[in-house]
Design a protein around this motif. Structure first.
Motif, PDB file in Angstrom:
ATOM      1  N   ILE A   5       0.850  -1.194   0.000  1.00 29.60           N
ATOM      2  CA  ILE A   5       0.000   0.000   0.000  1.00 29.60           C
ATOM      3  C   ILE A   5       0.882   1.238   0.000  1.00 29.60           C
ATOM      4  O   ILE A   5       1.745   1.396   0.859  1.00 29.60           O
ATOM      5  CB  ILE A   5      -0.956   0.002   1.210  1.00 29.60           C
ATOM      6  CG1 ILE A   5      -1.930  -1.166   1.091  1.00 29.60           C
ATOM      7  CG2 ILE A   5      -1.696   1.331   1.319  1.00 29.60           C
ATOM      8  CD1 ILE A   5      -2.788  -1.390   2.301  1.00 29.60           C
ATOM      9  N   ARG A   6       0.655   2.106  -0.970  1.00 34.06           N
ATOM     10  CA  ARG A   6       1.367   3.381  -1.068  1.00 34.06           C
ATOM     11  C   ARG A   6       0.641   4.474  -0.289  1.00 34.06           C
ATOM     12  O   ARG A   6       1.241   5.230   0.437  1.00 34.06           O
ATOM     13  CB  ARG A   6       1.446   3.829  -2.533  1.00 34.06           C
ATOM     14  CG  ARG A   6       2.472   3.136  -3.312  1.00 34.06           C
ATOM     15  CD  ARG A   6       3.761   3.830  -3.053  1.00 34.06           C
ATOM     16  NE  ARG A   6       4.790   3.205  -3.834  1.00 34.06           N
ATOM     17  CZ  ARG A   6       6.054   3.417  -3.632  1.00 34.06           C
ATOM     18  NH1 ARG A   6       6.428   4.243  -2.700  1.00 34.06           N
ATOM     19  NH2 ARG A   6       6.941   2.812  -4.351  1.00 34.06           N
ATOM     20  N   GLU A   7      -0.659   4.556  -0.541  1.00 34.66           N
ATOM     21  CA  GLU A   7      -1.436   5.632   0.073  1.00 34.66           C
ATOM     22  C   GLU A   7      -2.911   5.258   0.067  1.00 34.66           C
ATOM     23  O   GLU A   7      -3.440   4.852  -0.956  1.00 34.66           O
ATOM     24  CB  GLU A   7      -1.236   6.923  -0.721  1.00 34.66           C
ATOM     25  CG  GLU A   7      -2.006   8.103  -0.189  1.00 34.66           C
ATOM     26  CD  GLU A   7      -1.759   9.371  -0.997  1.00 34.66           C
ATOM     27  OE1 GLU A   7      -2.507  10.336  -0.776  1.00 34.66           O
ATOM     28  OE2 GLU A   7      -0.848   9.402  -1.831  1.00 34.66           O
ATOM     29  N   ALA A  19      -7.040   2.325  -2.094  1.00 32.65           N
ATOM     30  CA  ALA A  19      -5.646   2.743  -1.899  1.00 32.65           C
ATOM     31  C   ALA A  19      -4.879   2.628  -3.203  1.00 32.65           C
ATOM     32  O   ALA A  19      -5.234   1.841  -4.090  1.00 32.65           O
ATOM     33  CB  ALA A  19      -4.982   1.878  -0.838  1.00 32.65           C
ATOM     34  N   ILE A  20      -3.822   3.417  -3.304  1.00 29.99           N
ATOM     35  CA  ILE A  20      -2.850   3.257  -4.385  1.00 29.99           C
ATOM     36  C   ILE A  20      -1.869   2.208  -3.905  1.00 29.99           C
ATOM     37  O   ILE A  20      -1.360   2.298  -2.781  1.00 29.99           O
ATOM     38  CB  ILE A  20      -2.123   4.575  -4.677  1.00 29.99           C
ATOM     39  CG1 ILE A  20      -3.118   5.632  -5.135  1.00 29.99           C
ATOM     40  CG2 ILE A  20      -1.029   4.372  -5.728  1.00 29.99           C
ATOM     41  CD1 ILE A  20      -2.527   7.008  -5.244  1.00 29.99           C
ATOM     42  N   VAL A  21      -1.606   1.196  -4.726  1.00 28.63           N
ATOM     43  CA  VAL A  21      -0.722   0.106  -4.333  1.00 28.63           C
ATOM     44  C   VAL A  21       0.322  -0.164  -5.408  1.00 28.63           C
ATOM     45  O   VAL A  21       0.089   0.081  -6.588  1.00 28.63           O
ATOM     46  CB  VAL A  21      -1.513  -1.195  -4.031  1.00 28.63           C
ATOM     47  CG1 VAL A  21      -2.442  -1.013  -2.847  1.00 28.63           C
ATOM     48  CG2 VAL A  21      -2.289  -1.671  -5.252  1.00 28.63           C
ATOM     49  N   ARG A  90       0.815  11.859  -9.728  1.00 33.06           N
ATOM     50  CA  ARG A  90       1.261  12.826  -8.732  1.00 33.06           C
ATOM     51  C   ARG A  90       2.768  12.971  -8.845  1.00 33.06           C
ATOM     52  O   ARG A  90       3.483  12.003  -8.687  1.00 33.06           O
ATOM     53  CB  ARG A  90       0.901  12.344  -7.325  1.00 33.06           C
ATOM     54  CG  ARG A  90       1.463  13.280  -6.257  1.00 33.06           C
ATOM     55  CD  ARG A  90       1.120  12.820  -4.886  1.00 33.06           C
ATOM     56  NE  ARG A  90      -0.275  13.067  -4.637  1.00 33.06           N
ATOM     57  CZ  ARG A  90      -0.905  12.668  -3.556  1.00 33.06           C
ATOM     58  NH1 ARG A  90      -0.277  11.994  -2.641  1.00 33.06           N
ATOM     59  NH2 ARG A  90      -2.177  12.934  -3.389  1.00 33.06           N
ATOM     60  N   PRO A  91       3.254  14.173  -9.131  1.00 37.77           N
ATOM     61  CA  PRO A  91       4.714  14.347  -9.213  1.00 37.77           C
ATOM     62  C   PRO A  91       5.384  13.919  -7.918  1.00 37.77           C
ATOM     63  O   PRO A  91       4.818  14.057  -6.837  1.00 37.77           O
ATOM     64  CB  PRO A  91       4.869  15.854  -9.434  1.00 37.77           C
ATOM     65  CG  PRO A  91       3.558  16.306  -9.974  1.00 37.77           C
ATOM     66  CD  PRO A  91       2.521  15.390  -9.374  1.00 37.77           C
ATOM     67  N   HIS A  96       5.836  13.089  -0.401  1.00 41.82           N
ATOM     68  CA  HIS A  96       7.102  12.846   0.290  1.00 41.82           C
ATOM     69  C   HIS A  96       7.417  11.362   0.440  1.00 41.82           C
ATOM     70  O   HIS A  96       8.572  10.960   0.307  1.00 41.82           O
ATOM     71  CB  HIS A  96       7.111  13.548   1.650  1.00 41.82           C
ATOM     72  CG  HIS A  96       7.002  15.023   1.529  1.00 41.82           C
ATOM     73  ND1 HIS A  96       7.989  15.805   0.982  1.00 41.82           N
ATOM     74  CD2 HIS A  96       5.995  15.869   1.838  1.00 41.82           C
ATOM     75  CE1 HIS A  96       7.611  17.060   0.971  1.00 41.82           C
ATOM     76  NE2 HIS A  96       6.400  17.136   1.486  1.00 41.82           N
ATOM     77  N   GLY A  97       6.419  10.546   0.721  1.00 43.37           N
ATOM     78  CA  GLY A  97       6.658   9.100   0.853  1.00 43.37           C
ATOM     79  C   GLY A  97       7.100   8.495  -0.464  1.00 43.37           C
ATOM     80  O   GLY A  97       8.016   7.672  -0.512  1.00 43.37           O
TER      81      GLY A  97
END
Length: 126
Positions: A5-7, A19-21, A90-91, A96-97
């Motif tokens: 999981i990224r976010e 979630a973005i994974v 997302r650039p 930050h993560g």
């Protein structure tokens, strides 16, 4: 298959976990993970998504389903990230993560002890 999981995305209204994974294995790449209870009395999320794809909803910009699995009570879908690029989504500097993980991966590839010590030995002073 490995899924990280990224976010977590919390702007939806359905109550589903979204979630973005990052996936590695059979489905390498960035995906959207959506998990929720199977609906009772109406069409499934997968069916509605596939129908929207068929009719060209959202100006035909709806991403494809990469994988869909159901248990007796819940569904889990991996949906391709529209554009298939986390940079377009997302650039790096805006997340930050994601920036940190990209820098860590870059440093693993670019900074080796041999490279570091060869640069030091090439300096004009000792």
């Amino acid at each position: 298959m490995n899924v990280v999981i990224r976010e977590q995305l919390t702007m939806g209204k359905s109550g589903a976990f979204v979630a973005i994974v990052d996936c590695s294995g059979d489905l390498d790449g960035i995906h959207i993970l959506k998990v929720d209870a199977l609906p009772d009395g109406w069409e499934s999320e997968e069916s509605r998504h596939r129908r929207a794809l068929r009719v060209g909803a959202f100006s035909k910009k709806l991403p494809e389903i990469a994988l869909s699995v159901n248990s007796e009570t819940h569904y889990c879908m991996l949906i391709k990230l529209a554009g298939q690029s986390r940079i377009e989504w997302r650039p790096l500097v805006a997340d930050h993560g994601l920036f940190r993980s990209a820098y860590i991966e870059f440093s693993k590839a670019a900074w080796t002890p041999d490279l570091f010590f060869s640069e030091i030995s090439a300096l004009p002073y000792k």
